[in-house]
Design a protein around this motif. Sequence first.
Motif, PDB file in Angstrom:
ATOM      1  N   PRO A 134      20.536   1.795  -4.214  1.00  0.00           N
ATOM      2  CA  PRO A 134      19.406   1.816  -5.164  1.00  0.00           C
ATOM      3  C   PRO A 134      18.517   0.586  -5.076  1.00  0.00           C
ATOM      4  CG  PRO A 134      21.433   2.526  -6.246  1.00  0.00           C
ATOM      5  CD  PRO A 134      21.829   2.012  -4.892  1.00  0.00           C
ATOM      6  N   TYR A 135      19.126  -0.610  -5.148  1.00  0.00           N
ATOM      7  CA  TYR A 135      18.355  -1.846  -5.031  1.00  0.00           C
ATOM      8  C   TYR A 135      18.513  -2.374  -3.605  1.00  0.00           C
ATOM      9  CZ  TYR A 135      17.948  -1.905 -10.116  1.00  0.00           C
ATOM     10  OH  TYR A 135      17.660  -1.583 -11.418  1.00  0.00           O
ATOM     11  N   PRO A 136      17.430  -2.431  -2.824  1.00  0.00           N
ATOM     12  CA  PRO A 136      17.558  -2.812  -1.408  1.00  0.00           C
ATOM     13  C   PRO A 136      17.882  -4.278  -1.177  1.00  0.00           C
ATOM     14  CG  PRO A 136      15.247  -2.476  -1.979  1.00  0.00           C
ATOM     15  CD  PRO A 136      16.048  -2.046  -3.167  1.00  0.00           C
ATOM     16  N   PHE A 137      17.806  -5.100  -2.217  1.00  0.00           N
ATOM     17  CA  PHE A 137      18.154  -6.503  -2.037  1.00  0.00           C
ATOM     18  C   PHE A 137      18.615  -7.106  -3.361  1.00  0.00           C
ATOM     19  CE2 PHE A 137      13.595  -6.312  -2.967  1.00  0.00           C
ATOM     20  CZ  PHE A 137      13.477  -7.206  -4.021  1.00  0.00           C
ATOM     21  N   LEU A 138      19.341  -8.221  -3.245  1.00  0.00           N
ATOM     22  CA  LEU A 138      19.692  -9.050  -4.398  1.00  0.00           C
ATOM     23  C   LEU A 138      18.803 -10.282  -4.358  1.00  0.00           C
ATOM     24  CD1 LEU A 138      23.607  -8.972  -4.115  1.00  0.00           C
ATOM     25  CD2 LEU A 138      22.152  -7.507  -5.547  1.00  0.00           C
TER      26      LEU A 138
ATOM     27  N   ASN B  17       7.937   5.348  -1.233  1.00  0.00           N
ATOM     28  CA  ASN B  17       7.599   3.979  -0.824  1.00  0.00           C
ATOM     29  C   ASN B  17       6.910   3.174  -1.917  1.00  0.00           C
ATOM     30  OD1 ASN B  17       8.626   4.491   1.719  1.00  0.00           O
ATOM     31  ND2 ASN B  17       6.648   5.010   2.614  1.00  0.00           N
ATOM     32  N   SER B  18       6.446   3.841  -2.957  1.00  0.00           N
ATOM     33  CA  SER B  18       5.720   3.132  -4.013  1.00  0.00           C
ATOM     34  C   SER B  18       6.643   2.495  -5.036  1.00  0.00           C
ATOM     35  CB  SER B  18       4.760   4.097  -4.726  1.00  0.00           C
ATOM     36  OG  SER B  18       5.475   5.083  -5.454  1.00  0.00           O
ATOM     37  N   ARG B  19       7.943   2.747  -4.933  1.00  0.00           N
ATOM     38  CA  ARG B  19       8.890   2.214  -5.914  1.00  0.00           C
ATOM     39  C   ARG B  19       9.855   1.249  -5.237  1.00  0.00           C
ATOM     40  NH1 ARG B  19      10.438   6.810 -10.268  1.00  0.00           N
ATOM     41  NH2 ARG B  19      10.719   4.889 -11.457  1.00  0.00           N
ATOM     42  N   LEU B  20      10.209   0.204  -5.957  1.00  0.00           N
ATOM     43  CA  LEU B  20      11.145  -0.775  -5.410  1.00  0.00           C
ATOM     44  C   LEU B  20      12.541  -0.192  -5.316  1.00  0.00           C
ATOM     45  CD1 LEU B  20      11.793  -3.628  -4.454  1.00  0.00           C
ATOM     46  CD2 LEU B  20      12.094  -4.296  -6.849  1.00  0.00           C
ATOM     47  N   VAL B  21      12.992   0.484  -6.374  1.00  0.00           N
ATOM     48  CA  VAL B  21      14.293   1.152  -6.361  1.00  0.00           C
ATOM     49  C   VAL B  21      14.205   2.348  -5.421  1.00  0.00           C
ATOM     50  CG1 VAL B  21      16.004   2.392  -7.750  1.00  0.00           C
ATOM     51  CG2 VAL B  21      14.823   0.412  -8.701  1.00  0.00           C
ATOM     52  N   LEU B  22      15.248   2.567  -4.649  1.00  0.00           N
ATOM     53  CA  LEU B  22      15.252   3.665  -3.686  1.00  0.00           C
ATOM     54  C   LEU B  22      15.381   4.995  -4.421  1.00  0.00           C
ATOM     55  CD1 LEU B  22      15.091   3.467  -0.589  1.00  0.00           C
ATOM     56  CD2 LEU B  22      17.519   4.024  -0.521  1.00  0.00           C
ATOM     57  N   THR B  23      14.329   5.801  -4.394  1.00  0.00           N
ATOM     58  CA  THR B  23      14.300   7.099  -5.059  1.00  0.00           C
ATOM     59  C   THR B  23      13.700   8.135  -4.109  1.00  0.00           C
ATOM     60  OG1 THR B  23      12.119   6.612  -6.012  1.00  0.00           O
ATOM     61  CG2 THR B  23      14.040   6.110  -7.373  1.00  0.00           C
ATOM     62  N   PRO B  24      13.996   9.422  -4.319  1.00  0.00           N
ATOM     63  CA  PRO B  24      13.407  10.438  -3.446  1.00  0.00           C
ATOM     64  C   PRO B  24      11.892  10.550  -3.655  1.00  0.00           C
ATOM     65  CG  PRO B  24      14.757  11.452  -5.173  1.00  0.00           C
ATOM     66  CD  PRO B  24      14.948   9.992  -5.284  1.00  0.00           C
ATOM     67  N   LYS B  25      11.169  10.807  -2.569  1.00  0.00           N
ATOM     68  CA  LYS B  25       9.712  10.922  -2.637  1.00  0.00           C
ATOM     69  C   LYS B  25       9.297  12.119  -3.471  1.00  0.00           C
ATOM     70  CE  LYS B  25       5.609  11.106   0.332  1.00  0.00           C
ATOM     71  NZ  LYS B  25       5.123  11.123   1.742  1.00  0.00           N
ATOM     72  N   THR B  26      10.009  13.214  -3.307  1.00  0.00           N
ATOM     73  CA  THR B  26       9.775  14.414  -4.114  1.00  0.00           C
ATOM     74  C   THR B  26      11.089  14.814  -4.764  1.00  0.00           C
ATOM     75  OG1 THR B  26      10.195  15.847  -2.196  1.00  0.00           O
ATOM     76  CG2 THR B  26       7.904  15.250  -2.642  1.00  0.00           C
ATOM     77  N   ASP B  27      11.006  15.490  -5.887  1.00  0.00           N
ATOM     78  CA  ASP B  27      12.219  15.900  -6.586  1.00  0.00           C
ATOM     79  C   ASP B  27      13.101  16.760  -5.691  1.00  0.00           C
ATOM     80  OD1 ASP B  27      11.443  14.551  -8.812  1.00  0.00           O
ATOM     81  OD2 ASP B  27      10.840  16.304  -9.967  1.00  0.00           O
TER      82      ASP B  27
ATOM     83  N   GLY C 156       0.794  -1.226   0.000  1.00  0.00           N
ATOM     84  CA  GLY C 156       0.000   0.000   0.000  1.00  0.00           C
ATOM     85  C   GLY C 156       0.820   1.267   0.000  1.00  0.00           C
ATOM     86  N   GLY C 157       2.147   1.144   0.066  1.00  0.00           N
ATOM     87  CA  GLY C 157       3.005   2.326   0.009  1.00  0.00           C
ATOM     88  C   GLY C 157       3.199   3.025   1.342  1.00  0.00           C
ATOM     89  N   LYS C 158       2.823   2.373   2.454  1.00  0.00           N
ATOM     90  CA  LYS C 158       3.004   3.012   3.755  1.00  0.00           C
ATOM     91  C   LYS C 158       4.445   2.907   4.254  1.00  0.00           C
ATOM     92  CE  LYS C 158      -1.765   2.483   5.347  1.00  0.00           C
ATOM     93  NZ  LYS C 158      -2.663   1.930   6.395  1.00  0.00           N
ATOM     94  N   ARG C 159       5.180   1.906   3.767  1.00  0.00           N
ATOM     95  CA  ARG C 159       6.596   1.793   4.090  1.00  0.00           C
ATOM     96  C   ARG C 159       7.332   1.176   2.914  1.00  0.00           C
ATOM     97  NH1 ARG C 159       7.959  -3.217   8.177  1.00  0.00           N
ATOM     98  NH2 ARG C 159       6.519  -4.764   7.341  1.00  0.00           N
ATOM     99  N   HIS C 160       8.637   1.388   2.891  1.00  0.00           N
ATOM    100  CA  HIS C 160       9.446   0.885   1.786  1.00  0.00           C
ATOM    101  C   HIS C 160       9.864  -0.560   2.060  1.00  0.00           C
ATOM    102  CE1 HIS C 160      12.576   0.695  -1.318  1.00  0.00           C
ATOM    103  NE2 HIS C 160      11.992   1.742  -1.850  1.00  0.00           N
ATOM    104  N   MET C 161      10.087  -1.314   0.994  1.00  0.00           N
ATOM    105  CA  MET C 161      10.564  -2.689   1.136  1.00  0.00           C
ATOM    106  C   MET C 161      11.855  -2.730   1.948  1.00  0.00           C
ATOM    107  SD  MET C 161       9.839  -5.800   0.438  1.00  0.00           S
ATOM    108  CE  MET C 161      10.480  -7.427   0.102  1.00  0.00           C
ATOM    109  N   GLN C 162      12.696  -1.711   1.780  1.00  0.00           N
ATOM    110  CA  GLN C 162      13.939  -1.639   2.548  1.00  0.00           C
ATOM    111  C   GLN C 162      13.672  -1.676   4.038  1.00  0.00           C
ATOM    112  OE1 GLN C 162      17.242   1.277   1.699  1.00  0.00           O
ATOM    113  NE2 GLN C 162      16.540   2.190   3.610  1.00  0.00           N
TER     114      GLN C 162
END
Length: 486
Positions: free
Chosen positions: A354-358, A466-476, A51-57
Motif C-alpha cells: 500500500p505505501y511504497p516507501f517509509l 498513478n494520481s494517488r500515493l497509496v497503491l490503489t487500482p486505477k479502476t474499480d 502529472g500522473g504519468k507514472r507512480h511514485m513506486q
Amino acid sequence: MDLLHRALITALGALSLVYALVKISLGYWKRRGILHEKPKLFWGNIKGVVGGKRHMQDALQFIYTEYKGRAPFVGFFACIKPFVLVLDLKLVRHILVTHAGHFTTRGLYSNDSSEPLSGNLLQLDGHKWRALHAQSLGVFSPANINKLLPRLVQISRGFQSCLGKDRLQTLNINELVDSYNVDVVASMAFGLSVDHTDFRRFTQSYWDNFSLWRAYLALEFPLLARLLKYKSYAKAATGYFQKVVLSQLQEQRKRDRQPLQTFLQLYSNMDQPLDDVQIAAQAFGFVLAGLVPLNATLSFCLYELARQPELQDRVRAEIRKTLEQRSGQLTAEGLKELLYTKQVLNETLRLHTPYPFLLRRATKEFELPGSVFVIARGNNVLIPTAAIHRDSAIYEEPLRFDPNRFDAEAKLARPEMSFLPYGDGLRGCIAAQFVEQELLVGLVALLQNHRYSPCAKTVIPLEYDNSRLVLTPKTDIHLSVERVDN
C-alpha cells in the motif's frame, strides 16, 4: 514605458533568483560527493509522477534497481527536495531498529493549533509525538486488541449478511470492502452504532481541498505554512469527525460499566487520558492512515484469488475447518490457526504494497558502522518498501503471486527487513496487530460462503492509479461472486 522596463527587470531578477536557488538545491548530493541519479530541473527524479504519468513506486523502483549494490544509499530528489534513498537492508535495520533514536521523526506537516485533527500519531513529530506514543502503547497492547476482537467479528457478520443470498452476482469489490472497513472504523474508532452514510461521505471528501503543490510547500516551509494557517483537510469533514467524537465521548461518560468495544473507551480510560480533541485526532488517524490501504489490500487480495481459484479454495477450506473446530466462533486463537490465509494476506501486501516507501528524518548525524557513509542531521530518508518487496534477489519471480513465499521455511531463508508492510521499530504501525486482525476477519467473512472469479468487467492486467500515493487500482475491481453453501 519606464515602468514596464522596471517590471521586466524585476521579473527577470526574480526568475534568475528562483533558477539559482533550484540549481543550488539540485546540486546538494554532488557537493557532498554522494552517488545519485542526475536530477531534472524542477522535477528532480520524479518527472512524470506529479502529472500522473507514472507512480511514485515506479520512480523509486528504477533508482533502487539501478544503484543497488553500488552503495548503501544514494541521493534522490523529489522535485528539488533532496532525500536519502536507502538500498541496503542492513542500513534499513539501523534506521528503523538499531539506531531508531536517530530517526524518530517523519517530517510530515501538522498544525494542531489551527487544525486539531492533525495532532495524530502519524503526523506529529518531536516531543509531542514521543509523549503521545508513550501514552498510546497501552491502548494498542495485544490484550486490548484481543478484547476488541468480538466486536470486530460482530461487525464482519453484519457485513457478511449484506453480501446477500443471490446465487450469482457481479459486484464492485472496492465498494464491497469499503463498506466493511468504513463500518469497522466508524464503530470501533468513532463509537458510532447507527447508519454510517454521513461518515462514509466524509471519509471520501476530507481530501477535497488537497493541492499537491500547497502540500509540498507546507513540507518545505512548515513555519510559513503554520503562520498562514494552512490546512491539509477539508474543514467540513474534520469538523464532522471532531463533532462525532466529542458527542460519543459525552454519551460514553453517561453510561456505567459498558463492555469494551471501541478505541474511544481505551483512550478515555488511560491512566493519563488525553483531552477530548486529542482523542478525536487519534480517531481521525484511523481514517487517514487506514481506510484507503485496507480497502486496496482486500480488493487486491480478492482479485489475486479470483485469478487462482485453487488458492482460493484452499483458503476457504482452512477458514471452514477452523470455524468448525470452534463451533463457528472466530477467536484470537482461531485467527492464529489461519496460517495459509495469513500467507495469502502477506503475499498481497508484498506484491501490492500500500505505501511504497517509509519516510524518516535524521535528528542526529548518523555514520554507517564500518563505512565512510554519513547521513547528515536533517536529511530526509526514504526506505523503498515496494521496491524491496519486488527485489528479484530476495523474491524469485517477484511479480508472481505466490503465498508459499510466507511459509515458515521460506521466511527464515530471507534476510531481515525484507518484508515491511507495517514498517518496524519505534515508528512502525502501532496498530499493526489490529490491522492484521481486521484484514483476516474481513477475509473470513468474504470467503467463507462466497467464491470470486473474473467477469467481463474485470480489468486484466491490473493497473494502478498513478494520481494517488497509496497503491490503489486505477479502476474499480469487478468480480463475479457466487454463493457456495457448506
